[in-house]
Design an enzyme around this catalytic site. Sequence first.
Site, PDB file in Angstrom:
ATOM      1  CD  GLU A  58      -3.172  -0.479   0.168  1.00 58.17           C
ATOM      2  OE1 GLU A  58      -2.919  -0.475  -1.064  1.00 58.17           O
ATOM      3  OE2 GLU A  58      -4.253  -0.103   0.644  1.00 58.17           O
ATOM      4  CB  THR A 106      -4.477   6.427  -3.233  1.00 56.36           C
ATOM      5  OG1 THR A 106      -5.464   5.493  -3.674  1.00 56.36           O
ATOM      6  CG2 THR A 106      -4.519   6.523  -1.719  1.00 56.36           C
TER       7      THR A 106
END
Length: 307
Positions: free
Chosen positions: A128, A181
């Site tokens: 991530e 993101t």
Amino acid sequence: MESIRIFSPATVANLSCGFDVLGLCLDTIGDEMIIRKSDKKGIRIIKITGADLPLEIDKNVAGVAALALVNAYETDFGFEIEIRKKIKAGSGIGSSAASAAGAVFGINKLLGEPFSGHELIQYAMKGEALASGNEHADNVAPALLGGFTLVRGYDPLDVIKIKSPEELYVTVLHPHIELKTSEMRAILNPEIKLKNAIRQWGNVGGLVAGLYTSDYDLIGRSLTDYIVEPLRSKFIPGFDQAKKTAIENGALGAGISGSGPSIFTLNKGLKNATSVNDQLKEIYQKNNIPFETYISKVNPDGIRIIE
């Protein structure tokens, strides 16, 4: 076991009030991955379909997560990974998390499960970090554990799984625009007003309490975001109309899934979830914005083996 084929599910993170700490696992959309033992040590991604993503280990979230795991558990063999992407990158429903979590889940199974699901979260978070620049667990935790998850703390990592109320359904609308993101994190204010923080803490507590007690009205009242949604919603065309319409047609609440552009609603019962889905489709058809919608129960188990 020499190889494993898995379904790695999409997830909804933040859930309006719980930025970086709350998430849930979906059941009807996800990636497929095949992971095999290899005589050659190390990690290799040998095939990706459904998306134009790099095969290089250090440039792929699955590779980074897998490498973090094997570096922590020495073996005399390696692993090959195939990824069949069905979650679009930048969709806001955990595309990178599905790859990262799926990689560590599959390798852990082939190793004989030396790590628990909770322990795998820390390795999936490494992937991530490649995608967003930040190690956050609100997508990988529900993917690995299932249900709802609450990240109580990151140092040390402390994740609590919360069972979903039986009649809770999720409707997701994914407008076909991409919001990265990392870029959506960059627009956030590093400081917030105390009065907004107090409201947000109250909603996080209310949502968790509502989930534990199956109090659907409390769940709905708690799905309000005073901090992140006001900044990110302006990048999602039709968001305000979609949220208002969803609630008017039976949704408990609505908000931005992860960093967007997907919009999620929580609903009591399949009938309400379907009604909301139909209304959201109508809005985006009129606006000529390409989209997809999904209806799902909350997946209680997370990643699963495909026989």
